[in-house]
Design an enzyme around this catalytic site. Structure first.
Site, PDB file in Angstrom:
ATOM      1  N   ASP A 121      -3.873  -4.651  10.200  1.00 42.59           N
ATOM      2  CA  ASP A 121      -3.147  -4.463   8.948  1.00 42.59           C
ATOM      3  C   ASP A 121      -1.668  -4.599   9.305  1.00 42.59           C
ATOM      4  OD1 ASP A 121      -1.700  -3.437   6.799  1.00 42.59           O
ATOM      5  OD2 ASP A 121      -3.260  -1.984   6.265  1.00 42.59           O
ATOM      6  N   TYR A 136      -4.184   3.439   7.362  1.00 43.18           N
ATOM      7  CA  TYR A 136      -3.925   3.713   5.951  1.00 43.18           C
ATOM      8  C   TYR A 136      -5.124   4.482   5.370  1.00 43.18           C
ATOM      9  CZ  TYR A 136      -2.893   2.353   1.064  1.00 43.18           C
ATOM     10  OH  TYR A 136      -2.619   2.343  -0.275  1.00 43.18           O
ATOM     11  N   ARG A 193     -12.426 -19.686 -10.599  1.00 41.24           N
ATOM     12  CA  ARG A 193     -12.480 -18.681  -9.536  1.00 41.24           C
ATOM     13  C   ARG A 193     -12.081 -19.253  -8.186  1.00 41.24           C
ATOM     14  NH1 ARG A 193     -17.409 -17.907  -8.331  1.00 41.24           N
ATOM     15  NH2 ARG A 193     -18.104 -17.342 -10.409  1.00 41.24           N
ATOM     16  N   LYS A 205       3.558  -4.972  -1.114  1.00 40.60           N
ATOM     17  CA  LYS A 205       4.728  -4.372  -0.487  1.00 40.60           C
ATOM     18  C   LYS A 205       5.839  -5.419  -0.310  1.00 40.60           C
ATOM     19  CE  LYS A 205       2.093  -0.792  -0.515  1.00 40.60           C
ATOM     20  NZ  LYS A 205       1.164  -0.456   0.547  1.00 40.60           N
TER      21      LYS A 205
HETATM   22  C1  LIG Z   1      -0.220  -0.095   0.467  1.00 38.48           C
HETATM   23  C2  LIG Z   1      -0.946  -0.407   1.698  1.00 38.48           C
HETATM   24  C3  LIG Z   1      -2.194  -1.013   1.660  1.00 38.48           C
HETATM   25  C4  LIG Z   1      -2.948  -1.272   0.380  1.00 38.48           C
HETATM   26  O1  LIG Z   1      -2.338  -2.154  -0.479  1.00 38.48           O
HETATM   27  P1  LIG Z   1      -2.644  -2.083  -2.054  1.00 38.48           P
HETATM   28  O2  LIG Z   1      -2.109  -3.348  -2.565  1.00 38.48           O
HETATM   29  O3  LIG Z   1      -1.911  -0.859  -2.548  1.00 38.48           O
HETATM   30  O4  LIG Z   1      -4.121  -1.945  -2.229  1.00 38.48           O
HETATM   31  C5  LIG Z   1      -2.804  -1.345   2.849  1.00 38.48           C
HETATM   32  N1  LIG Z   1      -2.209  -1.078   4.034  1.00 38.48           N
HETATM   33  C6  LIG Z   1      -1.010  -0.479   4.112  1.00 38.48           C
HETATM   34  C7  LIG Z   1      -0.412  -0.232   5.453  1.00 38.48           C
HETATM   35  C8  LIG Z   1      -0.335  -0.122   2.958  1.00 38.48           C
HETATM   36  O5  LIG Z   1       0.841   0.506   3.045  1.00 38.48           O
END
Ligand SMILES: *Cc1c(COP(=O)(O)O)cnc(C)c1O
Length: 423
Positions: free
Chosen positions: A212, A140, A86, A237
């Site tokens: 974020d 988000y 872990r 992403k």
């Molecule tokens: C997609 C996204 C997330 C979350 O990511 P996941 O891997 O899908 O949980 C968080 N913030 C933004 C701006 C996003 O576009």
């Protein structure tokens, strides 16, 4: 000397032959991405360090020790010694270090099995019962879900604020405010926040800031360099970039890193070595993908802005986008995701437009090499501000296709939309 990027053991991570030679020009981000995380001991064997270009997949749960004395050694406290599955292995360490190396001010990075898991752990590291959290109103959707669900149940009050509030955030700060969460540009609506103004207010009051930074990544917005304490990425992403891995990361400056790493471990969070390997591989081409996708997106955005079928284009690089001035000041370039409003019609006409696109897939997520189009409705997600739309909103992820092909595809979809509108 090891092969490849020649990190001798004990070197400062990211230090190259060139640094050692005394060249005082700092390496650019694109160059650092090529070398990032490739420590000789993670990419080779004793006697042949650094021989393998990409850190291989190290899978492990049980770690074996030579004897009990070895078991009682420094493995527990040294984050880069094998201890128990872990706590990770070189594939994950290499990826975490590579992400850390994208931001010179970062002290460390923790990996998570999704972006939302990363956001949850980062928030749980900085707030406690009784605290107030200031959350951007354009966050988000699932981030709001965390605040209005889990955090509320645990006694944390979330106060949403206007993404364009800037220094006005001071009026919302109380002696209970523990953290300010930013996301810039905003999800779905792309307002660009005045990051330095908000950071200045937070620093003066000892409030932690988190961002974020999924849209820009540290390549386009050096968030920690602007004074933000904690930077969160949905690696799902752009870092992965190929639409086949879920992952999140949290990087923090030296002051906040111990809290992030402690909380992440406490929550039992980690990312699978296979996924880490894929994301690390994706990161090697991040700079060229972002550059191409950003340029193509700008081409599409300018073309859309001239179309009679479009009421407004929400791209931070275009003057009509709220916060455009902050974008020009703080970002090095734009990414490949933006939105535009159709000049009239409703759900049915918007669906006719999206359905007739041949080169744009219809799907959640973004940041991959393929173009996507999605109907989005921010109205229902606001509480501090009202979203005043000019028409049905379409969000597009611009991929690596030739932008002229994408334009031709949109042109024919607009003629379908015009027929649906009876024009
Ligand atoms: C997609 C996204 C997330 C979350 O990511 P996941 O891997 O899908 O949980 C968080 N913030 C933004 C701006 C996003 O576009």
């Amino acid at each position: 000397m090891g092969r490849g990027p020649r990190h001798a053991q004990g070197d400062r991570p990211g230090m190259s032959k060139r640094d050692k030679a005394g060249a005082n020009r700092p390496l650019s981000a694109a160059t650092r991405l090529v070398q990032a995380g490739r420590r000789a001991e993670w990419t080779g064997m004793p006697g042949d360090p650094g021989a393998i270009v990409n850190p291989p997949v190290w899978r492990a749960s049980t770690i074996l020790y030579e004897d009990v004395a070895h078991l009682r050694g420094t493995h527990i406290t040294d984050p880069h010694k094998l201890y128990y599955g872990r706590r990770g292995a070189p594939t994950g360490w290499a990826l975490a270090e590579a992400i850390t190396q994208m931001e010179p001010e970062a002290a460390g990075t923790m990996l998570f099995p999704s972006g939302v898991a990363a956001i949850a752990a980062a928030l749980l590291a900085v707030v406690k019962p009784g605290d107030e959290l200031l959350m951007v109103d354009s966050a988000y959707g699932p981030t709001r879900g965390l605040c209005d669900g889990l955090l509320r149940e645990f006694g944390v009050t979330t106060v949403y604020y206007d993404p364009l509030i800037g220094a006005g955030i001071a009026d919302l700060c109380t002696d209970r405010t523990a953290a300010i969460f930013l996301e810039s540009p905003g999800s779905l609506t792309f307002e660009v926040q005045d990051v330095p103004a908000i950071v200045a207010v937070a620093k003066a009051r000892g409030i932690v800031t988190l961002i974020d930074n999924t849209w820009a990544t540290p390549l386009l917005l050096p968030a920690l360099g602007l004074g933000v304490d904690i930077s969160i990425l949905a690696c799902t992403k752009y870092l992965c970039g190929h639409s086949d891995v879920m992952m999140g990361s949290v990087s923090a400056n030296a002051a906040l890193w111990p809290r992030i790493s402690r909380r992440g471990h406490m929550l039992g969070q980690m990312a699978s070595p296979d996924d880490c390997w894929l994301v690390l591989r994706g990161m090697r081409t991040l700079a060229v993908r972002l550059k191409q996708q950003g340029e193509s997106a700008l081409t599409l955005a300018h073309w859309l802005a001239e179309r009679p079928e479009v009421a407004r284009v929400l791209h931070p690089g275009l003057p009509g986008c709220p916060g455009h001035e902050s974008f020009g000041r703080d970002f090095t370039a734009g990414a490949g995701l933006f939105a535009f409003e159709l000049a009239g019609g409703g759900e049915m006409e918007r669906a006719a437009f999206i359905d007739s696109l041949a080169l744009f897939g219809i799907g959640y997520s973004w940041g991959g090499f393929e173009s996507l189009a999605l109907p989005v409705d921010p109205e229902t997600l606001r509480t501090a501000t009202r979203w005043a739309g000019h028409g049905p909103l379409v969000r597009v992820n611009i991929g690596l296709e030739d932008p002229q092909d994408l334009i031709a595809d949109m042109e024919s979809a607009f003629s379908v939309w015009r027929s649906a509108m009876g024009r």
